[in-house]
Design an enzyme around this catalytic site. Structure first.
Site, PDB file in Angstrom:
ATOM      1  N   GLU A 110       6.669   2.745 -24.385  1.00 19.03           N
ATOM      2  CA  GLU A 110       7.487   1.533 -24.512  1.00 19.03           C
ATOM      3  C   GLU A 110       8.201   1.166 -23.202  1.00 19.03           C
ATOM      4  OE1 GLU A 110       8.547   1.316 -29.234  1.00 19.03           O
ATOM      5  OE2 GLU A 110       9.989   2.334 -27.948  1.00 19.03           O
ATOM      6  N   GLU A 168       2.710   1.802 -33.381  1.00 19.15           N
ATOM      7  CA  GLU A 168       3.893   2.056 -34.204  1.00 19.15           C
ATOM      8  C   GLU A 168       4.115   0.897 -35.171  1.00 19.15           C
ATOM      9  OE1 GLU A 168       7.516   3.180 -32.277  1.00 19.15           O
ATOM     10  OE2 GLU A 168       6.543   4.640 -30.955  1.00 19.15           O
TER      11      GLU A 168
END
Length: 853
Positions: free
Chosen positions: A191, A260
Site C-alpha cells: 500500500e 484485500e
C-alpha cells in the site's frame, strides 16, 4: 521354481511396482508448477484460473489451530491462503531469527500446501496490518542515517537482507510453486501508493529499486504490489478496498487482482465494533468477477488475536476478529461463511467461460448492467447487477425476465438460469453464546475466580537499579525501544514557601504536556491524575491541582504506550511520552516555573517486569489479604482448564486496564473500563449502498472488548497460572472463564430463492429444483436435538427471535422435526408441495431454528 516360491516372488514384484508407482505419483503431483499471467488471469501450468483467496495470519492463532482453520477455508471454497510475513517477530534482535511456535512460517505454508491450497506470501516487509510498528523491528529505528520506505541506502540494505532471508528460507524448503511448493505469488512493499506522494521523487526510485530487488531473487512466481499504480513491469499492481470492480491494472498485459477485500474492519479501544453485512460483501465479490476480475482475497478470512504487544494503531484491541468468515476463536461465522461459499461455487461454475474471453457489458437500465462471457465454442456465462440502493428491478435478458433486488448480482452460469443472487441467503445462521465455566478449586459454579489470590504492589516511581538520569524530557519510544509499554519519569522540586505561585492563597497547578498514549501523574507518591488519548492525535495536556509541601517534593509520571503507530508516511517519527512542557504555575495566572529542562530520572519498564512476574514463579508474591481496586497491582492465581474442547476466553468484568498472562503466555492488553460512545449504533444495518467502516456499528456505550481468547493449547488440564497486571484498579475476583458454544442455528428461505448451487447441472437444465432450507450441526459429533421454531408461511424476525406471521402451515413443525431431529444435517424443500398452501396467492417462506447436542 516351486509354485510357492513363484507366488512369493510375484508378491514382491507387485509390491515393488506399487512403490515405484507411488513414488512416481508423489513426484509428479508435487513437481514444479509454472505460474505466469496474462491480461485475463494468473496462468497455472498453462491454464488460466479464477481464484478465491483468504487472509490468515499465522501468529494471530496457534499452530494447533492452523490445520482446522485451513480446512475450513478450503471447505469455504478458497483456493489460496494469503499471509503477511512479520519481520519484528522473526528478527527481534538484528541477525537473530526466530521461527518457533506461532512464528513457524515454514510449517504454516507446508500445512496449506498439504491441504491442496496455494499460498500468497506477502513479504512486504512493511505489512501495516494494525500490527505494532507496521511489522518493523524497533532496532531498525536506531540504524544511523535510516529513513523508512524511501530511497535510503541503510533502509534498502536491511529490507533486502530480510526479504532475501525469507525467500531463501522458502527455497530451502522447496515451497515455491517453481519447486513444487504451494507459493504461487509474492508481494513486495504494501500500500505504498497511498502515501508515496509524501516522499517526493525518492518514492519513484524506491519503488523501482524494490521491484528490481524482488525480481532478482528469482522465486519463479509473479510478484505483486498492492495500491501501486506505477508498479514497474512485470510486477502486477493490485487493488485493496471495500470495492474493486472499477479497478484497472496499469497494463493491458496484467490481470485484475484484488489483494484485500475487507470483510469487516478492525476494532479500537474506546470505539464501537464495525461489522459488514454479508449481502454487501457478496455483492462486492460478484461485481469484481463480473467486471473482469479473476482473483480476490478476503482481508481477513480469519482475523485472530493480537497476542502480547503485537497490536498497533495505537489503541487497536487485542481481538482482531474483523467480522471475518471464521471468527477469532476459529468458529465459522454464519451466514457469512456459508453464503460466501455459495458465491464461490456459483462463480466457479462460470470459470470456463470467464477465462476464455473478456466480458462484454450491456446496460439494462439505470444502475442495471449485464456482463456476458461468451466464446465462439458456445460457452456463455453472465452476471446481472442492480447497483441501485432503493428499488428492486425486473430486467429482460436473453429473452427472459429476471428480478434483481437492489444492490445485488445474479449469477447465470449458462446465461439463462440463476444459480445465486447475492442478496438472497440460503446459508444457515448460527447464534453463538459464551457459557461460564466452573473451574475446580478456585472457582464458584459461575466460573468466577474467588480464592487463592496472591499479589504484588508495583512501586510508584524509580525502583530499578538500571535507572538513569538525564537533563530534560526524553521521548519514550527512543528511550524504551518498545521493550516495555511503560516509562517512569521522576524529578523533585524544593519549595521554600515564598514562591510567587503560592501567594494570595492560589492553588498550585502542575501542567503536563505529553505525546500520549497514556499518563499517570503522582505528586509526593500519591496519584494525582490519569489521562489517556484513544481518540484524535493522541496528545495529552493536563493541568493537575497539586498540594506541595515546604521542602523537597517528588513528581513521578508513568507514561505508557498502547501499541505503536503502524500506518502513514514517516510513521516511525511519531513519538510518545512526556516531552513537555512540564511546569508549575498559579491557578490565578502567576509566575510559571518550568521543570522541563531540569534533571529527570528514568526507568524503563516496571519492577514487576524485571522480576518476571508474568511467569508466576517469582518469590515476591504476597499471600495475605489482597487489595482490590488498587492501581499498579499484580495478581496471581491458579486454575484448572475448562472441560471439553470449546474455545476458551477470559471475561474481564470488574477489571480496568492492563495485561494478562496464562502460563507465561501473554493473551494481550485488556481494557474493559473504556466504553465506546453511546451514539452511532443501530439495531439494523441496511446493506444496500456503499459500505464504510462507520456504517454498521455495534456495542455503543459498552466496552468493545470484554472477552479475551485463551488458546486451549496454552493450558494444561490442571495447575495453570493466571497473572494479571492491573494498571488503574479492578477486582480480580470478578474475572471469569467462559467457553464459546453455538446455542442454536437458523435458516430462513423463501420460495423465490434460487435452488442450492450444488444442484446445478448444466446437462440437465430442464430439471426444476426448488429452493431448499438446509441445517447442519457445527461438529461432526453432534446431531440436531430439537426444533425451537418452525414456520412455513409469513414468519417474521431474525434468528433467535422468530415469530409466526398471519399465514402459517400447521404441519411445519412435524415435517421439520421428522426430517431433521437425530441427524447431523437435513434439507427440506421450501414449497407448498412439502407443507401445503396455507394462504393461496401469498409469497411464502420457511424459517427454522434448531439446536444441536
Amino acid at each position: 521354481m516351486m509354485i510357492k516360491e513363484r507366488m512369493k516372488l510375484q508378491k514382491w514384484l507387485i509390491i515393488l511396482l506399487m512403490v515405484i508407482c507411488m513414488n512416481y505419483l508423489i513426484t509428479t503431483s508435487f513437481g514444479a508448477i509454472n505460474v505466469t499471467y496474462d491480461h485475463r488471469a494468473l496462468v497455472i501450468d498453462g491454464k488460466r484460473r479464477v481464484l478465491v483467496s483468504g487472509s490468515i495470519h499465522y501468529p494471530r492463532s496457534t499452530p494447533e489451530m492452523w490445520g482446522d482453520l485451513i480446512q475450513k477455508s478450503k471447505d469455504g471454497g478458497l483456493d489460496i491462503i494469503e499471509t503477511y510475513v512479520f519481520w519484528d517477530l522473526h528478527e527481534p534482535v538484528r541477525g537473530q531469527y526466530d521461527f518457533n511456535g506461532r512464528k513457524d512460517l515454514v510449517k504454516f505454508v507446508k500445512l496449506v500446501g498439504e491441504a491442496g491450497l496455494y499460498v500468497h506470501l506477502r513479504i512486504g516487509p512493511y505489512v501495516c496490518a494494525e500490527w505494532n510498528y507496521g511489522g518493523f523491528p524497533l532496532w531498525l529505528h536506531f540504524i544511523p542515517g535510516i529513513k523508512f520506505r524511501t530511497d535510503n541506502e541503510p533502509f534498502k540494505e536491511e529490507m533486502q537482507r530480510f526479504t532475501t532471508y525469507i525467500v531463501d528460507l522458502m527455497k530451502k524448503n522447496d515451497l515455491y510453486a517453481s519447486q513444487g511448493g504451494p507459493i504461487i505469488l509474492s508481494q513486495i512493499e504494501n500500500e505504498y501508493g497511498n502515501i508515496d506522494s509524501a516522499y517526493g521523487s525518492a518514492a519513484k526510485s524506491y519503488i523501482k529499486w524494490a521491484a528490481n530487488m524482488a525480481l532478482s531473487l528469482d522465486t519463479g512466481v509473479p510478484w505483486v504490489m498492492c495500491q501501486q499504480s506505477d508498479a514497474p513491469d512485470p510486477i502486477i499492481n493490485t487493488c485493496n478496498g471495500f470495492y474493486c470492480d472499477q479497478f484497472t491494472p496499469n497494463s493491458n498485459q496484467k490481470p485484475k487482482l484484488w489483494t484485500e477485500n475487507w470483510s469487516g474492519w478492525f476494532t479500537s479501544f474506546g470505539n464501537p465494533i464495525p461489522y459488514r453485512p454479508v449481502e454487501d460483501l457478496a455483492f462486492a465479490v460478484a461485481r469484481f468477477y463480473q467486471r473482469g476480475g479473476t482473483m480476490q482475497n478476503y482481508y481477513m478470512y480469519h482475523g485472530g488475536t493480537n497476542f502480547g504487544h503485537s497490536s498497533g494503531g495505537p489503541f487497536i484491541t487485542t481481538t482482531y476478529d474483523y467480522d471475518a468468515p471464521i471468527d477469532e476463536y476459529g468458529i465459522i461465522r454464519q451466514p457469512k461463511w456459508g453464503h460466501l461459499r455459495d458465491v464461490h461455487k456459483a462463480i466457479k461454475l462460470c470459470e470456463a467461460a470467464m477465462v476464455a474471453t473478456d466480458p462484454t457489458y450491456t446496460s439494462l437500465g439505470s444502475n442495471l448492467e449485464a456482463a456476458v462471457y461468451k466464446t465462439e465454442s458456445g460457452l456463455c456465462s453472465a452476471y446481472l447487477a442492480n447497483m441501485g440502493t432503493q428499488s428492486d428491478a425486473t430486467v429482460n435478458f436473453n429473452s427472459n425476465s429476471y428480478k434483481l433486488p437492489a444492490w445485488s448480482v445474479s449469477i447465470l452460469p449458462d446465461c439463462k438460469n440463476v444459480v445465486l443472487n447475492t442478496a438472497k441467503i440460503n446459508s444457515m445462521a448460527m447464534l453463538p453464546k459464551f457459557v461460564p465455566q466452573s473451574l475446580k478449586y478456585n472457582l464458584e459454579s459461575s466460573g468466577v475466580l474467588q480464592s487463592s489470590w496472591s499479589w504484588y504492589g508495583e512501586p510508584v516511581g524509580i525502583s530499578k537499579k538500571d535507572a538513569f538520569v538525564k537533563p530534560g524530557l526524553l521521548e519514550q519510544i527512543n528511550t524504551t525501544s518498545d521493550q516495555s509499554d511503560y516509562l517512569w519519569y521522576s524529578s523533585s522540586i524544593v519549595i521554600r514557601g515564598d514562591e510567587p505561585f503560592l501567594q494570595n492563597g492560589s492553588q498550585t497547578v502542575l501542567h503536563v504536556a505529553s505525546l500520549g498514549h497514556g499518563l499517570h501523574a503522582f505528586v509526593n507518591g500519591k496519584l494525582a491524575a490519569t489521562r489517556y488519548s484513544p481518540h484524535g492525535d493522541h496528545h495529552i495536556t493536563v493541568d493537575i491541582p497539586a498540594t506541595l509541601n515546604v521542602g523537597t517534593n517528588t513528581v513521578d509520571f508513568l507514561s505508557l504506550t498502547v501499541g505503536l503507530q503502524n500506518y502513514g508516511a514517516f510513521f516511525e517519527l511519531t513519538g510518545a511520552g512526556v516531552t513537555g512542557p512540564v511546569s508549575l504555575r498559579s491557578s490565578s495566572g502567576g509566575l510559571t516555573v518550568d521543570l522541563s529542562a531540569q534533571p529527570w530520572t528514568y526507568q524503563v519498564g516496571l519492577k514487576g517486569e524485571d522480576l518476571d512476574l508474568s511467569s508466576g514463579s517469582s518469590s515476591v508474591w504476597d499471600s495475605s489479604a489482597f487489595p482490590k481496586n488498587q492501581p499498579l497491582t499484580w495478581y496471581k492465581t491458579s486454575f484448572d482448564a475448562p472441560d471439553g474442547s470449546d474455545p476458551v476466553a477470559l471475561d474481564f468484568t470488574g477489571m480496568g486496564k492492563g495485561e494478562a498472562w496464562v502460563n507465561g503466555q501473554s493473551i494481550g492488553r485488556y481494557w474493559p473500563a473504556l466504553s465506546a460512545p453511546n451514539n452511532g449504533c443501530t439495531d439494523y444495518c441496511n446493506y444496500r449502498g456503499a459500505y464504510s467502516a462507520q456504517k454498521c456499528l455495534k456495542k455503543c456505550g459498552k466496552p468493545p472488548q470484554q472477552l479475551y481468547h485463551v488458546p486451549r493449547s496454552w493450558m494444561k488440564q490442571t495447575g495453570n497460572v493466571l497473572v494479571v497486571f492491573e494498571e488503574i484498579g479492578g477486582d480480580p475476583t470478578q474475572i471469569s472463564f467462559v467457553t464459546k458454544q453455538i446455542s442454536s442455528m437458523c435458516s430462513h428461505v423463501s420460495e423465490s430463492h434460487p435452488p442450492p448451487v450444488d444442484t446445478w447441472n448444466p446437462k440437465k437444465t430442464g430439471m426444476k429444483v426448488g429452493p431448499v432450507l438446509s441445517l447442519e450441526c457445527p461438529s461432526p459429533n453432534q446431531a440436531i436435538s430439537s426444533i425451537k421454531f418452525a414456520s412455513f408461511g409469513t414468519p417474521q424476525g431474525t434468528c433467535g427471535s422468530y415469530a409466526h406471521g398471519r399465514c402459517k402451515s400447521d404441519k411445519t413443525l412435524s415435517v421439520v422435526h421428522k426430517a431433521c431431529v437425530g441427524s447431523r444435517s437435513c434439507s427440506i424443500g421450501v414449497s407448498i408441495d412439502t407443507f401445503g398452501d396455507p394462504c393461496i396467492g401469498v409469497a411464502k417462506s420457511l424459517a427454522v431454528e434448531a439446536t444441536c447436542a
